[in-house]
Write a protein that holds these residues in place. Structure first.
Motif: not given
Length: 77
Positions: A53-63
């Motif tokens: 998964p890749v989460l995009v929360i606001g301007d943050k991208e979490i792999v």
């Protein structure tokens, strides 16, 4: 609350864990399944990622499914 998108696939157990985690914490999210949605797959590749998964929360991208990073991005310290 920040807008949340999560890029997933049908066979990814970490995607399911991440979605369940968001649901447990009452976080609304938009799921983008790269396995069934070619536009979502193209978006993910354009961001430079090939795995989920890749989460995009606001301007943050979490792999990956990283609770600490998710909580920090959601300001849940």
């Amino acid at each position: 609350m920040e807008k949340v998108q999560i890029y997933t696939s049908n066979t990814c157990p970490y995607c399911t864990m991440a979605k369940d985690y968001l649901k447990e914490h009452g976080v609304d999210f938009e799921e983008r399944n790269v396995q069934t949605d070619a536009a979502a797959r193209d978006e993910l590749i354009s961001k430079g990622y090939t795995g989920v998964p890749v989460l995009v929360i606001g301007d943050k991208e979490i792999v990956g499914f990283d609770r600490k990073q998710i909580d920090a991005a959601l300001n849940k310290n």
